[in-house]
Design a protein around this motif. Structure first.
Motif, PDB file in Angstrom:
ATOM      1  N   LEU A  35       0.999  -1.779  -0.181  1.00  0.00           N
ATOM      2  CA  LEU A  35       0.154  -0.399   0.174  1.00  0.00           C
ATOM      3  C   LEU A  35       0.596   1.154  -0.027  1.00  0.00           C
ATOM      4  CD1 LEU A  35      -2.736  -1.122   2.451  1.00  0.00           C
ATOM      5  CD2 LEU A  35      -3.302  -1.384  -0.085  1.00  0.00           C
ATOM      6  N   LYS A  36       1.890   1.635   1.305  1.00  0.00           N
ATOM      7  CA  LYS A  36       3.200   2.239   0.852  1.00  0.00           C
ATOM      8  C   LYS A  36       3.410   2.271  -0.280  1.00  0.00           C
ATOM      9  CE  LYS A  36       6.113   4.782   3.701  1.00  0.00           C
ATOM     10  NZ  LYS A  36       6.784   4.504   4.588  1.00  0.00           N
ATOM     11  N   TYR A  37       4.341   1.654  -0.825  1.00  0.00           N
ATOM     12  CA  TYR A  37       5.271   1.528  -2.321  1.00  0.00           C
ATOM     13  C   TYR A  37       4.667   0.653  -3.684  1.00  0.00           C
ATOM     14  CZ  TYR A  37       8.517   2.102   1.023  1.00  0.00           C
ATOM     15  OH  TYR A  37       8.927   2.691   2.869  1.00  0.00           O
ATOM     16  N   TYR A  84      -2.186  -2.009   9.006  1.00  0.00           N
ATOM     17  CA  TYR A  84      -2.384  -1.729   7.377  1.00  0.00           C
ATOM     18  C   TYR A  84      -3.641  -0.841   7.112  1.00  0.00           C
ATOM     19  CZ  TYR A  84       0.943  -5.800   7.974  1.00  0.00           C
ATOM     20  OH  TYR A  84       2.020  -7.080   8.403  1.00  0.00           O
ATOM     21  N   LEU A  85      -4.550  -1.012   6.819  1.00  0.00           N
ATOM     22  CA  LEU A  85      -5.360  -0.227   6.504  1.00  0.00           C
ATOM     23  C   LEU A  85      -6.279   1.620   7.583  1.00  0.00           C
ATOM     24  CD1 LEU A  85      -8.319  -2.342   5.348  1.00  0.00           C
ATOM     25  CD2 LEU A  85      -6.242  -1.500   3.849  1.00  0.00           C
ATOM     26  N   ALA A  86      -5.535   0.709   8.629  1.00  0.00           N
ATOM     27  CA  ALA A  86      -5.924   1.735   9.653  1.00  0.00           C
ATOM     28  C   ALA A  86      -5.513   3.777   9.068  1.00  0.00           C
ATOM     29  CB  ALA A  86      -5.696   2.027  10.564  1.00  0.00           C
ATOM     30  N   ALA A 131      -7.214   1.554  -1.237  1.00  0.00           N
ATOM     31  CA  ALA A 131      -6.345   0.247  -0.113  1.00  0.00           C
ATOM     32  C   ALA A 131      -7.582  -0.350  -0.535  1.00  0.00           C
ATOM     33  CB  ALA A 131      -6.833   0.543   1.339  1.00  0.00           C
ATOM     34  N   SER A 132      -8.217  -0.755  -0.038  1.00  0.00           N
ATOM     35  CA  SER A 132      -9.202  -1.924  -0.264  1.00  0.00           C
ATOM     36  C   SER A 132      -8.504  -3.040  -1.407  1.00  0.00           C
ATOM     37  CB  SER A 132     -11.053  -2.017   0.018  1.00  0.00           C
ATOM     38  OG  SER A 132     -11.458  -3.176  -0.666  1.00  0.00           O
ATOM     39  N   ILE A 133      -9.367  -2.400  -2.697  1.00  0.00           N
ATOM     40  CA  ILE A 133      -9.019  -3.004  -3.554  1.00  0.00           C
ATOM     41  C   ILE A 133      -6.997  -3.429  -4.424  1.00  0.00           C
ATOM     42  CG2 ILE A 133      -8.476  -1.756  -6.681  1.00  0.00           C
ATOM     43  CD1 ILE A 133     -11.167   0.113  -5.939  1.00  0.00           C
ATOM     44  N   LEU A 134      -6.273  -2.619  -3.898  1.00  0.00           N
ATOM     45  CA  LEU A 134      -5.371  -3.572  -3.659  1.00  0.00           C
ATOM     46  C   LEU A 134      -4.835  -4.451  -3.387  1.00  0.00           C
ATOM     47  CD1 LEU A 134      -2.424  -0.223  -3.782  1.00  0.00           C
ATOM     48  CD2 LEU A 134      -3.327  -1.894  -5.405  1.00  0.00           C
ATOM     49  N   GLY A 135      -5.269  -4.505  -1.488  1.00  0.00           N
ATOM     50  CA  GLY A 135      -5.294  -5.566  -0.927  1.00  0.00           C
ATOM     51  C   GLY A 135      -5.748  -7.037  -1.471  1.00  0.00           C
ATOM     52  N   ARG A 142       0.411   2.225  -8.257  1.00  0.00           N
ATOM     53  CA  ARG A 142       0.647   2.974  -7.721  1.00  0.00           C
ATOM     54  C   ARG A 142       0.540   2.828  -5.844  1.00  0.00           C
ATOM     55  NH1 ARG A 142      -1.464   7.634 -10.591  1.00  0.00           N
ATOM     56  NH2 ARG A 142      -3.121   6.919 -10.333  1.00  0.00           N
ATOM     57  N   PRO A 143       1.063   3.603  -5.385  1.00  0.00           N
ATOM     58  CA  PRO A 143       0.299   3.479  -3.590  1.00  0.00           C
ATOM     59  C   PRO A 143      -0.626   3.742  -3.430  1.00  0.00           C
ATOM     60  CG  PRO A 143       2.562   4.878  -3.774  1.00  0.00           C
ATOM     61  CD  PRO A 143       2.167   4.297  -5.287  1.00  0.00           C
ATOM     62  N   ALA A 144      -1.608   3.256  -2.488  1.00  0.00           N
ATOM     63  CA  ALA A 144      -2.362   4.091  -2.227  1.00  0.00           C
ATOM     64  C   ALA A 144      -3.070   5.278  -1.283  1.00  0.00           C
ATOM     65  CB  ALA A 144      -3.759   2.289  -1.451  1.00  0.00           C
ATOM     66  N   LYS A 145      -3.917   5.958  -1.788  1.00  0.00           N
ATOM     67  CA  LYS A 145      -4.509   7.115  -0.806  1.00  0.00           C
ATOM     68  C   LYS A 145      -5.426   7.455  -0.591  1.00  0.00           C
ATOM     69  CE  LYS A 145      -2.295   9.668  -4.842  1.00  0.00           C
ATOM     70  NZ  LYS A 145      -1.992  11.467  -5.842  1.00  0.00           N
ATOM     71  N   ARG A 146      -6.604   6.325  -1.089  1.00  0.00           N
ATOM     72  CA  ARG A 146      -7.527   6.554   0.512  1.00  0.00           C
ATOM     73  C   ARG A 146      -8.499   4.843   0.247  1.00  0.00           C
ATOM     74  NH1 ARG A 146      -8.026   8.491  -4.473  1.00  0.00           N
ATOM     75  NH2 ARG A 146      -8.651  10.538  -3.965  1.00  0.00           N
ATOM     76  N   ILE A 147      -9.559   4.728   1.445  1.00  0.00           N
ATOM     77  CA  ILE A 147      -9.233   3.582   1.690  1.00  0.00           C
ATOM     78  C   ILE A 147     -10.340   2.155   0.734  1.00  0.00           C
ATOM     79  CG2 ILE A 147     -11.652   4.235   2.004  1.00  0.00           C
ATOM     80  CD1 ILE A 147      -8.961   2.084   4.167  1.00  0.00           C
ATOM     81  N   GLU A 148     -10.444   3.269  -0.286  1.00  0.00           N
ATOM     82  CA  GLU A 148     -10.993   2.641  -1.534  1.00  0.00           C
ATOM     83  C   GLU A 148     -10.125   1.629  -2.278  1.00  0.00           C
ATOM     84  OE1 GLU A 148     -14.241   5.866  -0.462  1.00  0.00           O
ATOM     85  OE2 GLU A 148     -12.064   5.553  -1.432  1.00  0.00           O
TER      86      GLU A 148
END
Length: 316
Positions: A180-182, A227-229, A200-204, A192-198
């Motif tokens: 999520l960070k890199y 990790y999602l916090a 982050a969910s998709i990348l996970g 690309r890295p995640a910026k918002r919860i949506e």
């Protein structure tokens, strides 16, 4: 002169001419003329001295056929060839029965071995065909005699033996925080890295699926909530910024405001910054719920490994 024999399973053993004599004798006993001990010893001695120092089982049997056909006992040669063919069919019978069970979609230990795989689909059947034929290959050619004996005696169990030849990693902990960070590269594309919860969910979800397709076994995210916090906070900040734009004010001092919890609460009776913060929380909670619902739906429906299996995933 034959000294050693290369067996079908790859083992090398000492040559034992008595096995040739026994095979010829069995063939003779199935003929009308019965056995001929002199001919048995004559053929056995001829093959023993005629052969190379090391021969395969099949090559020795070919020599037996040739010698029997050259002798006066063509009837024995016929019985020997028939018996040899029957033994070959018998060795393949187990695989044949296994394949028929998969084709006929019988519910048994073979088709129910993997709870995440639908063995009824064409892709599922193909994977089971590959799986069940790879296991005996591992036993015959890749395991040492010591290990094979331990497996046969149930002292050892090889987990997912069908993937043993691939040298693949098996179950792993998944570094979602790093992803999520890199961001990450899947070889055929990158994220690309995640910026918002949506996001982050998709990348996970996508990163789990990608890892699943690159290896076997399952993938676990050991601290999903931790990790999602940060992306829950990012989404909260995003909602505060939306209110800044709506109201034409600067609420940047609220971005990192300490919150007891993200809880839905009515806005009735709230004023000023308390109303701003609660409104942003309510919007964030709704987005988090939708993101987690999407994550679960995706993990339960996306396919991996040729379209016949959902991803092996553990979310802690």
């Amino acid at each position: 002169m034959i000294q050693t024999v290369l067996k079908r399973d790859g083992r090398v053993v000492g040559f034992n001419e008595e096995k040739i004599a026994t095979a010829i004798r069995k063939a003779m006993l199935h003929t009308d003329k019965g056995e001929d001990l002199q001919l048995i010893h004559q053929i056995t001695d001829r093959i023993s001295f005629k052969g190379d120092s090391q021969m395969t089982v099949e090559a020795i049997q070919d020599l037996v056929e040739v010698e029997l056909m050259k002798s006066s006992r063509k009837d024995v040669a016929q019985k020997y060839i028939t018996y040899r063919n029957q033994r070959s069919i018998a060795r393949k019978a187990k695989t044949r029965d296994m394949f028929l069970e998969i084709i006929n979609i019988k519910s048994n230990d073979i088709t129910r071995e993997n709870a995440n795989m639908n063995a009824d689909t064409p892709a599922g059947m193909m994977m089971k065909f590959a799986s069940e034929t790879t296991k005996p290959f591992v036993d015959d050619y890749l395991l040492s005699e010591e290990v094979l004996n331990a497996v046969t005696q149930n002292y050892l169990h090889i987990h997912d033996k069908d993937y043993y030849p691939t040298k693949s990693l098996t179950c792993v902990q998944h570094p979602l925080d790093h992803i999520l960070k890199y961001g990450f590269s899947a070889g055929h594309g990158e994220s690309r890295p995640a910026k918002r919860i949506e996001t982050a969910s998709i990348l996970g979800c996508i990163s789990l699926e990608t890892a699943q397709n690159e290896m076997h076994g399952g993938q676990a995210i050991p601290a999903f909530d931790f990790y999602l916090a940060p992306y829950v906070r990012n989404s909260f900040i995003e909602e505060v910024k939306n209110l800044e734009e709506l109201n034409g004010k600067n609420y940047s001092h609220l971005y990192q405001k300490e919150l007891a919890d993200y809880l839905l609460q009515p806005l009735n009776g709230l004023t000023g910054e308390d109303r701003i913060v609660q409104h942003a929380i309510n919007k964030t909670v709704s987005r988090v719920h939708q993101s987690m619902e999407a994550f679960i739906h995706n993990m339960n429906t996306i396919h991996s490994r040729g379209g016949n299996q959902v991803v092996f995933s553990s979310i802690n």
